[in-house]
Design an enzyme around this catalytic site. Structure first.
Site, mmCIF file in Angstrom:
data_model
loop_
_atom_site.group_PDB
_atom_site.id
_atom_site.type_symbol
_atom_site.label_atom_id
_atom_site.label_comp_id
_atom_site.label_asym_id
_atom_site.label_seq_id
_atom_site.Cartn_x
_atom_site.Cartn_y
_atom_site.Cartn_z
ATOM 1 N N MET A 1 -11.140 -11.058 -1.835
ATOM 2 C CA MET A 1 -11.043 -10.387 -3.123
ATOM 3 C C MET A 1 -11.916 -11.111 -4.149
ATOM 4 S SD MET A 1 -7.941 -10.091 -1.474
ATOM 5 C CE MET A 1 -6.896 -8.748 -0.944
ATOM 6 N N ARG A 12 -20.484 -11.611 2.394
ATOM 7 C CA ARG A 12 -19.463 -12.512 2.916
ATOM 8 C C ARG A 12 -20.029 -13.269 4.097
ATOM 9 N NH1 ARG A 12 -14.263 -10.746 1.456
ATOM 10 N NH2 ARG A 12 -14.242 -8.718 0.460
ATOM 11 N N LEU A 340 -8.311 -16.672 2.514
ATOM 12 C CA LEU A 340 -9.485 -17.530 2.683
ATOM 13 C C LEU A 340 -10.585 -16.737 3.372
ATOM 14 C CD1 LEU A 340 -7.719 -20.852 3.704
ATOM 15 C CD2 LEU A 340 -8.687 -20.250 1.493
ATOM 16 N N GLU A 341 -11.646 -16.447 2.633
ATOM 17 C CA GLU A 341 -12.703 -15.580 3.129
ATOM 18 C C GLU A 341 -13.949 -16.351 3.542
ATOM 19 O OE1 GLU A 341 -13.252 -12.372 0.378
ATOM 20 O OE2 GLU A 341 -11.087 -12.149 0.063
ATOM 21 N N ASN A 342 -13.831 -17.670 3.616
ATOM 22 C CA ASN A 342 -14.953 -18.503 4.020
ATOM 23 C C ASN A 342 -14.603 -19.342 5.240
ATOM 24 O OD1 ASN A 342 -16.961 -18.023 1.717
ATOM 25 N ND2 ASN A 342 -15.062 -18.493 0.639
#
Length: 515
Positions: A1, A12, A340-342
């Site tokens: 988000m 991403r 957590l998008e990393n």
């Protein structure tokens, strides 16, 4: 988000990275003395290490925050006095006392309370600090828990408190039963006719307390079918909200976001009062408590598109668990959301979440919001994490947006923005090991909420019906139905508000009406 204004979305990364130790007690047998006799003597030596436990000597020995404590003569549970804590929107009226204890010992703690959201707990135990609570008691209700002291612990702080904005509470007849730590004991108060049992003309003895689960702030009851919404602690062009502004259609509110600190794995949270039109911490806490009083859950979300929290070893896992638990205690959060998008490490994130759950107790709420790529295979780190914590997992609300085309559970490629994309990708989780109650559909609340992948609320509702009831499907139809499907999620309550709450007004009732 994303925290950035829409429409904009940076690419991403697709990288997927990421005892209690028993202490033996030596029992030295002397002559023919039996172990039974030793156990009996040990039990007989237990005393109440709390002083002025019935508040018969005013507040002697007790310290209350902000002058919020006083002694009253009615209502009382035993004797002639009881504690009154005047909780307000900015103070939970905590009254505490330091008691002398013995190291490596077990103590049972209990007390009688009245009021909304009343807590009883112990800190500085040297092992796991504990607390227990009642959401509401109009008559005298007993709270009880137990704790073990550390190898060098000689004093522990015991406390009772109410909750922000919930009004006054009362407490009486506190006991902390265990070995004498050198401070001795006061005579145990003998309760007189209790207001909880007015028909008795004779003293009512205090029941033997039994240990209960340790918990932190009040746990909203997550319904069978639930709607999750992310609340923005920043202004990115969407409607600025207080927690109190979030519509009642939302069952779980994820406060976005906690941030990384300089300590590996640790996180912090600071309310953006300036960006939120002067929203104060006291108001924020009171609003959280009010939502919980209405049966909702409020969790702290970790990460987001820009969040770079790394939990990659045991030390950082411990730091994560401790820092999130501290936020739960400070603000009253029911649990945590992992967004957590990393990348994440399944081994150590699972360790951190299990440790956090053990601290939080049975009311713990755990949600996740992985990207679509993160849940394509059970061998991915995010999917592995979800399966590893399945016993404490509330729901995974995968983000069905900002992803392009993806594989469905039938091996076919589906494009985002369709009912097939939602159902065929949800099927991967449903057939990959998660319970239907742990699967939710995450979508943007409006075209401004994401760079791509927005679908109308009617498409969301069709996907829910397809998965739960086998109706309204597109070209993909699951081989079976999943009536226990948890529900739907949106980014964000703020973007929803910017569109007149069109998303929650349409999806909320539909989710709650699922079989």
């Amino acid at each position: 988000m994303d925290r950035a204004p829409r429409p904009h979305r940076s690419p991403r990364s697709l990288l997927l990275r990421k005892s209690w130790i028993g202490v033996a007690t030596a029992l030295v047998a002397a002559g023919a003395a039996s172990l039974t006799a030793m156990a009996t003597n040990a039990s007989a030596a237990d005393i109440n290490v709390a002083k002025n436990a019935g508040f018969e000597s005013g507040l002697t020995g007790w310290t209350c925050t902000g002058g919020t404590g006083s002694v009253v003569t009615s209502p009382v549970h035993g004797g002639s006095s009881a504690l009154k804590g005047a909780a307000s929107s900015s103070d939970n009226a905590q009254c505490s006392q330091t008691v002398a204890v013995q190291p490596n010992s077990t103590y049972t703690m209990s007390g009688w309370v009245q009021g909304n959201y009343v807590y009883l707990g112990a800190s500085g135990t040297g092992t796991t600090d504990v607390s227990t609570w009642t959401p509401g008691a109009t008559g005298w209700t007993q709270l009880s828990t137990s704790f073990k002291t550390g190898a060098s612990t000689k004093s522990v702080t015991i406390y009772t408190h109410g909750w922000y904005g919930q009004g006054a509470y009362y407490a009486d007849d506190i006991t902390v039963s265990g070995p004498d730590g050198g401070g001795g004991t006061d005579p145990t108060p003998t309760p007189t006719a209790s207001t909880s049992n007015p028909s008795t003309p004779t003293p009512t003895p205090t029941p033997t307390p039994t240990p209960s689960s340790t918990v932190t702030p009040p746990a909203g009851s997550v319904p069978k079918h639930a709607v999750t919404g992310y609340w923005q602690n920043f202004n990115n062009g969407a409607t600025v909200q207080k927690i109190s502004d979030v519509p009642s259609a939302y069952d779980i509110i994820a406060v976005s976001f906690a941030d990384a600190t300089t300590t590996p794995g640790a996180v912090s949270f600071t309310l953006d009062s300036a960006g939120l039109n002067g929203y104060t911490v006291a108001q924020f806490k009171a609003d959280i408590a009010a939502k919980q009083a209405a049966g909702k859950s409020v969790v702290i979300s970790i990460g987001g598109q820009n969040g770079t929290i790394s939990v990659s070893d045991s030390a950082s896992a411990t730091n994560f668990a401790n820092s999130v638990y501290s936020l739960m205690q400070t603000y009253g959060f029911n649990g945590v959301d992992i967004d957590l998008e990393n990348g994440l490490n399944s081994t150590y994130m699972s360790q951190a979440l299990k440790s956090l759950a053990s601290k939080a107790g049975s009311g713990f709420v755990l949600t996740m919001a992985p990207q679509t790529i993160d849940m394509q295979s059970t061998s991915g780190e995010y999917f592995k994490t979800a399966l590893a914590v399945k016993d404490i997992l509330t729901v995974v609300n995968m983000q069905y947006y900002n992803s392009g085309s993806m594989l469905g559970c039938d091996g076919k490629v589906y494009s985002q923005g369709s009912v097939d994309f939602l159902t065929a990708l949800a099927c991967i989780q449903l057939e990959g090991g998660l319970a239907p109650s742990q699967v939710g559909i995450g979508v943007p609340a409006s075209t401004s909420g994401a760079g791509s992948g927005y679908v109308s609320p009617s498409v969301v509702n069709a996907a829910l019906d397809c998965l739960a009831k086998g109706t309204s499907c597109g070209s993909f139809k699951p081989s079976k139905t999943y009536p226990g499907l948890r529900g739907a999620m949106t980014w964000s309550t703020n973007w929803d508000a910017s569109s007149g709450n069109a998303w929650s007004n349409a999806v909320g009732p539909h989710v709650h009406a699922l079989p």
